[in-house]
Design a protein around this motif. Structure first.
Motif: not given
Length: 238
Positions: A122-128, A130-137, A139-144
């Motif tokens: 669910w958190s990964v879906k929220e990142v997808e 809300r976050v448009t930058d691929n690199i930031k996506q 990083i965020c997905k990996t951390l989650i």
């Protein structure tokens, strides 16, 4: 190919609970009975035990798959998480008595793994969204996902961080059923029989199937554990 996709959700879930029951029956009552035997008889029942555990390996991949499906189709993710968490708590005492011979905080039932996995994707879906930058996506997905794996391992839930990781894998590859199933089968390959689940899931047609109250599938887990725990205590003294 579409004509071949004839397995609906309720059929898949029935396969999951039946194979899970066989697995848990083997891990509790058959195991305890085997320990009362000696020599050749013990070896024969040990073979029965192993076969039952191998059959049981089909269940968890199906549960992981439907956690992903649930997130995709639920109207209220928070209620979905709450429902899973309630059944996790309800199931914990029966789980302890069925598998640990008494109350313990050392090992938690699989519902906790599913809850953590659901929160993770669910958190990964929220990142997808809300976050448009691929690199930031990335990083965020990996951390989650890493946080979910760490939490499951820390709590020592059934299937642990591996279970959370596989839920995440099935979510990330959800847009292509064949790639999703291949990734799932490879991820579960060490369990030998588990990849069979993905052969069945490939033919899942996305339909619910004959009407069955959704709480039946939730309730089956704690109820069957209560039955196994009671029979185990009566027959083998817990």
């Amino acid at each position: 190919m579409k004509r071949m996709k004839k397995i609906n959700a309720n059929t898949m879930k029935m396969i999951a609970i039946i194979t899970m029951f066989i697995d848990h029956l083997g891990a509790t009552l058959v195991w305890e009975y085997m320990l009362t035997l000696q020599g050749e008889a013990r070896m024969e029942w040990y073979t029965v035990y192993l076969v039952m555990r191998k059959i049981g390996r089909l269940a968890f991949p199906i549960y992981c798959f439907f956690i992903v499906e649930g997130l995709e189709h639920t109207r209220n993710v928070k209620k979905y998480i709450t429902r899973l968490l309630i059944f996790a708590v309800i199931s914990e005492i029966p789980f302890d008595y069925a598998f640990q011979n008494g109350l313990t905080l050392g090992y938690q039932n699989v519902f906790f793994t599913l809850v953590i996995g659901l929160i993770c994707i669910w958190s990964v879906k929220e990142v997808e969204e809300r976050v448009t930058d691929n690199i930031k996506q990335i990083i965020c997905k990996t951390l989650i996902i890493a946080a979910g794996i760490f939490l499951a391992n820390m709590l020592n839930t059934d299937y642990g961080g591996f279970g959370v990781f596989m839920i995440a894998v099935l979510y990330l590859f959800r847009k292509s059923r064949i790639i999703q199933c291949i990734a799932g089968a490879l991820g579960f390959a060490q369990e030998v029989t588990a990849p069979i689940s993905f052969l069945l899931l490939y033919f899942y047609n996305g339909e619910k199937g004959r009407s069955i109250n959704k709480y039946f599938f939730y309730a089956f887990y704690p109820v069957h554990l209560v039955v196994l725990a009671v029979v185990k205590i009566i027959c083998f003294g817990g």
